[in-house]
Design a protein around this motif. Structure first.
Motif, PDB file in Angstrom:
ATOM      1  N   ASN A  19       0.858  -1.181   0.000  1.00 16.90           N
ATOM      2  CA  ASN A  19       0.000   0.000   0.000  1.00 16.90           C
ATOM      3  C   ASN A  19       0.898   1.236   0.000  1.00 16.90           C
ATOM      4  O   ASN A  19       1.376   1.676   1.042  1.00 16.90           O
ATOM      5  N   ALA A  21       0.258   4.220  -0.321  1.00 18.60           N
ATOM      6  CA  ALA A  21      -0.282   5.375   0.394  1.00 18.60           C
ATOM      7  C   ALA A  21       0.187   5.409   1.842  1.00 18.60           C
ATOM      8  O   ALA A  21       0.157   6.462   2.488  1.00 18.60           O
ATOM      9  N   SER A  22       0.615   4.258   2.357  1.00 15.32           N
ATOM     10  CA  SER A  22       1.056   4.208   3.752  1.00 15.32           C
ATOM     11  C   SER A  22       2.535   4.543   3.907  1.00 15.32           C
ATOM     12  O   SER A  22       3.035   4.641   5.026  1.00 15.32           O
ATOM     13  N   GLN A  24       5.977   6.971   3.216  1.00 20.37           N
ATOM     14  CA  GLN A  24       6.338   8.379   3.085  1.00 20.37           C
ATOM     15  C   GLN A  24       7.701   8.502   2.414  1.00 20.37           C
ATOM     16  O   GLN A  24       8.604   7.700   2.671  1.00 20.37           O
ATOM     17  N   SER A  36       9.694   4.794   7.011  1.00 18.98           N
ATOM     18  CA  SER A  36       8.907   4.016   6.052  1.00 18.98           C
ATOM     19  C   SER A  36       9.696   2.831   5.518  1.00 18.98           C
ATOM     20  O   SER A  36       9.145   1.758   5.267  1.00 18.98           O
TER      21      SER A  36
END
Length: 283
Positions: A19, A21-22, A24, A36
């Motif tokens: 994912n 979107a999770s 950075q 991240s």
């Protein structure tokens, strides 16, 4: 992982999705931030452990009992499936902490309190219904680490001992022994239910010593108990490990005809040995 069709047309599929979107990214460099990257690396270790078990311990992961039959009750308990992945990646990792943040077990927690926590409600190990997320990921992690320590000889907690013990158990199952019989061989427990019913009381001192040894680390076996970041080493690769196939959504990779795909023991039943066999000879 999924299975479908008659036994002579079995499809075993693996899919690892990220994912984005999770995650950075650093605006200046375009690279993942350190936090991240750590989260991604721990996730990869966790999921690749699932893939390894799907491949090597297929019967127990799928609940295959022979004659084309798949039975949910023959699958490994969810606390074992998720607990093993957590043991590899780290059940105390800051971004996915099921021990300190979830169960509330820290180095200052007494053994009596640990027993109470692990024997309470949704924290209890459960085979019948798979248990809650807390039991699967939190208590399951602690249970697998405890089993590894017992099979590795007991005593002081260290990653190499736990890893060695878990390797014995996994190799035994890969060789066709049931999970229950593997535990009987390498630990003091006479059945899976015996272990589940007594774990909270028996393992309290071990759990206290484990979280003390982990400290602020992740508690993972792949990178070391006390490691808190940089879980996978950097490599400057000059070869391509993966090639993107833009014309297909899946790629079929047929096993050789003599490869025992459906192999290993199940929760309480024996099965055929996997490639290369497994287990250790009885003395």
């Amino acid at each position: 992982m999924g299975a479908s069709g008659p036994i002579n047309a079995l499809d075993v599929t693996y899919k690892l999705s990220v994912n984005m979107a999770s995650l950075q990214f650093d605006n200046a460099t375009g690279n993942l931030t350190a936090a991240s990257r750590d989260e991604l690396e721990v996730t990869i270790i966790h999921e690749m452990t699932h893939a390894m078990m799907d491949e090597a311990l297929t019967n127990g992961m799928m609940g295959y009992t022979g004659n084309g039959q798949f039975q949910p009750g023959a699958r490994f308990p969810m606390w074992f499936i998720e607990g093993m992945a957590q043991a590899s990646a780290g059940g105390c990792f800051n971004g996915n902490d099921w021990v300190n943040g979830g169960l509330g077990i820290t180095p200052s927690t007494s053994t009596a309190a640990i027993t109470n926590i692990l024997s309470t409600g949704n924290n209890r190990l459960s085979t019948a219904d798979g248990g809650s997320g807390m039991a699967q990921y939190g208590t399951g992690y602690l249970a697998c680490m405890y089993l590894g320590n017992l099979a590795g000889g007991g005593g002081a907690v260290n990653a190499s001992k736990v890893a060695s013990g878990l390797d014995k158990i996994m190799s035994e199952i890969k060789g066709g022994t049931s999970m229950e019989d593997a535990l009987k061989k390498y630990t003091k427990y006479q059945s899976l239910s015996d272990f589940e019913n007594n774990f909270a009381n028996d393992a309290a001192s071990f759990v206290h010593n484990l979280v003390t040894a982990v400290g602020n680390g992740s508690g993972g076996l792949v990178c070391g108990l006390a490691t808190s970041s940089g879980f996978l080493p950097d490599r400057n690769l000059s070869v391509s490990l993966f090639e993107l196939n833009t014309s297909s959504s899946v790629v079929s990779n047929a096993y050789p005809s003599d490869h025992p795909v459906l192999a290993g023991g199940t929760r309480a039943g024996a099965g055929s040995a996997g490639p290369g066999g497994g287990g250790e000879p009885d003395p």
